[in-house]
Design a protein around this motif. Structure first.
Motif, PDB file in Angstrom:
ATOM      1  N   ALA A  44      -3.949  13.739   2.128  1.00 18.56           N
ATOM      2  CA  ALA A  44      -3.239  13.248   3.316  1.00 18.56           C
ATOM      3  C   ALA A  44      -3.131  11.727   3.292  1.00 18.56           C
ATOM      4  N   MET A  45      -4.205  11.047   2.868  1.00 19.04           N
ATOM      5  CA  MET A  45      -4.190   9.586   2.787  1.00 19.04           C
ATOM      6  C   MET A  45      -3.183   9.099   1.745  1.00 19.04           C
ATOM      7  N   THR A  46      -3.022   9.870   0.678  1.00 21.50           N
ATOM      8  CA  THR A  46      -2.027   9.526  -0.339  1.00 21.50           C
ATOM      9  C   THR A  46      -0.625   9.557   0.238  1.00 21.50           C
ATOM     10  N   ILE A  77       5.335   7.561  -8.063  1.00 19.94           N
ATOM     11  CA  ILE A  77       3.951   7.147  -8.271  1.00 19.94           C
ATOM     12  C   ILE A  77       3.037   7.809  -7.246  1.00 19.94           C
ATOM     13  N   GLY A  78       3.472   7.857  -5.981  1.00 22.74           N
ATOM     14  CA  GLY A  78       2.686   8.520  -4.944  1.00 22.74           C
ATOM     15  C   GLY A  78       2.460   9.989  -5.261  1.00 22.74           C
ATOM     16  N   THR A 126      -3.784   1.415  -1.281  1.00 24.01           N
ATOM     17  CA  THR A 126      -2.928   2.454  -1.848  1.00 24.01           C
ATOM     18  C   THR A 126      -1.464   2.029  -1.803  1.00 24.01           C
ATOM     19  N   ALA A 127      -1.054   1.515  -0.646  1.00 27.91           N
ATOM     20  CA  ALA A 127       0.336   1.070  -0.488  1.00 27.91           C
ATOM     21  C   ALA A 127       0.645  -0.130  -1.385  1.00 27.91           C
ATOM     22  N   VAL A 128      -0.261  -1.117  -1.413  1.00 27.98           N
ATOM     23  CA  VAL A 128      -0.049  -2.318  -2.238  1.00 27.98           C
ATOM     24  C   VAL A 128       0.096  -1.943  -3.705  1.00 27.98           C
ATOM     25  N   MET A 129      -0.776  -1.055  -4.186  1.00 26.93           N
ATOM     26  CA  MET A 129      -0.732  -0.670  -5.589  1.00 26.93           C
ATOM     27  C   MET A 129       0.533   0.112  -5.923  1.00 26.93           C
ATOM     28  N   ILE A 130       0.957   0.980  -5.016  1.00 26.22           N
ATOM     29  CA  ILE A 130       2.186   1.742  -5.249  1.00 26.22           C
ATOM     30  C   ILE A 130       3.389   0.793  -5.275  1.00 26.22           C
ATOM     31  N   VAL A 131       3.408  -0.180  -4.366  1.00 24.66           N
ATOM     32  CA  VAL A 131       4.502  -1.160  -4.342  1.00 24.66           C
ATOM     33  C   VAL A 131       4.523  -1.975  -5.633  1.00 24.66           C
ATOM     34  N   PHE A 185      -5.715   6.175  -7.324  1.00 23.33           N
ATOM     35  CA  PHE A 185      -6.298   7.438  -6.855  1.00 23.33           C
ATOM     36  C   PHE A 185      -7.691   7.201  -6.282  1.00 23.33           C
ATOM     37  N   LEU A 186      -8.432   6.192  -6.813  1.00 29.07           N
ATOM     38  CA  LEU A 186      -9.754   5.880  -6.273  1.00 29.07           C
ATOM     39  C   LEU A 186      -9.659   5.442  -4.819  1.00 29.07           C
ATOM     40  N   ASP A 187      -8.645   4.612  -4.510  1.00 27.68           N
ATOM     41  CA  ASP A 187      -8.454   4.155  -3.130  1.00 27.68           C
ATOM     42  C   ASP A 187      -8.128   5.321  -2.207  1.00 27.68           C
TER      43      ASP A 187
END
Length: 401
Positions: free
Chosen positions: A289-291, A122-123, A91-96, A264-266
């Protein structure tokens, strides 16, 4: 969900900046060898991925819960924690990655430079995507995939019409085995979550074929775009390609949309894995919460460690699913034994597989590391399964009355 739903879901998941960037790593091989590694790796990796999806569609269980078949309840807790960690990492890698591309576009268009703000935007969009629920997801994803398909056509036009694509040999180091491994690992990274979605399939075959076609087509296409862009321009960042194509403001929406449909899948599956630890928790609330956690991590993460992150995923989940697939498809153990707390024999073979994975990575074989490690791990488990039958911790039976 029907086969078409799954085709759209996994095509949308595959159309991502991360896949384009990974394809760009293959540039030192040249286009012909790089493309061969991409297709061969995805044939193997996507097939393994869909086998995990078949388990979900037949048992109607989330991916991490299915590991109880081989490892027991407490064993599944360990893998739930590891899966939550890797999914928050994804999630973090994709947002970055998405935030960097968006920031590059806004700097070029309006001289607006604010990486942190775009990561938060994005988050927030991923948060809203999850909040829409399953019915909203199907509608949003169908519309998004149409737009993302247009993206792939446009980027393909930018990359594949360049005359230098088949003649230019970029500098750098990458072996065919290393490229093959990175092609197998990408679909493998979805193994710990595909059953979270195929458990809702109307038919097993529909879920399997829809997932296979959608992911294979989308991921291969993204890898090839990244490979071609890196060869021609020396840069696989899709933002630069879209600006070169004069897409302007459309480029901004494309990058954000592709990041959201994948990430969103992650985040959602991280929430599903949390419910394996806390059964009464809401999947959607945990996913939200994970997002938030993934978005916060994105602000401080070092994306330069991305390749090492992929290898770490392979080392953990390749031997894990080699054991589960062996149990389910070869040994015929297809039900969760609620009394099994830990299968220590399976845990021991898994540890051997993790150690073996890094040894094979160092060997840099032409067949990569994942395939031989999964075959050997599965074979070891199949041969010694009966001998290790007593190496189990069983829940004590309650006294009558």
């Amino acid at each position: 969900m029907t086969s078409i739903n799954y085709m759209l879901l996994w095509f949308g998941a595959a159309v991502s900046i991360a896949e384009i960037i990974t394809g760009g790593l293959f540039a030192p091989l040249g286009f012909a060898k790089g493309a061969a590694a991409i297709v061969l790796g995805h044939l193997v990796g996507t097939t393994i991925l869909v086998l995990g999806g078949i388990i979900g569609s037949q048992t109607k269980l989330p991916a991490i819960v299915t590991t109880r078949i081989s490892f027991g309840v407490y064993g599944s807790y360990l893998f739930a924690i590891l899966n939550i960690m890797q999914l928050i990492g994804w999630t973090a890698v994709m947002i970055v990655a998405g935030g960097r591309s968006v920031n590059q576009i806004t700097k070029m268009l309006w001289s607006f430079d604010h990486m942190t703000l775009w990561s938060l935007v994005i988050g927030a969009l991923i948060f809203l995507w999850i909040a829409a629920g399953k019915d909203g997801l199907k509608k949003l994803n169908s519309a998004a995939v149409v737009l993302l398909f247009a993206l792939t056509v446009i980027l393909s036009g930018v990359v594949f019409t360049n005359s230098e694509l088949f003649t230019k040999q970029p500098a750098g180091e990458m072996t065919f085995g290393g490229a093959l491994e990175l092609s197998v690992i990408m679909p493998l990274s979805w193994l710990p979550l595909i059953a979270d979605y195929t458990r809702f399939s109307k038919t097993t075959s529909g879920g399997a074929w829809g997932s296979w076609i959608g992911y294979f087509a989308g991921s291969c296409w993204m890898y090839l775009i990244g490979l071609g862009a890196a060869i021609v321009t020396g840069d696989s960042d899709p933002a630069g390609m879209m600006l070169a194509a004069n897409l302007g403001l459309a480029a901004l929406g494309i990058v954000i949309l592709s990041t959201v449909t994948t990430t969103f899948l992650d985040a959602y599956s991280a929430g599903v894995s949390c419910t394996n630890l806390v059964p009464k928790a809401s999947e959607r609330k945990m996913a939200l919460a994970m997002t938030v956690v993934g978005t916060a991590l994105a602000i401080v993460i070092n994306i330069e460690q991305y390749e090492s992150f992929l290898y770490a995923i392979g080392s953990v989940f390749a031997p894990l699913f080699a054991i589960l697939l062996t149990d389910y498809f070869l040994l015929g153990r297809q039900q969760v034994d609620t009394g099994l707390l830990v299968n220590w024999g399976a845990v021991l073979v898994w540890i051997v597989g993790v150690v073996m994975y890094y040894q094979f990575v160092n060997l840099d074989l032409v067949v990569g590391a994942t395939v031989p490690v999964m075959i050997i791990t599965g074979a070891i488990y199949a041969v010694f399964a009966r001998l290790m039958a007593g190496w189990r911790t069983i829940r004590a039976a309650k006294a009558a009355g």
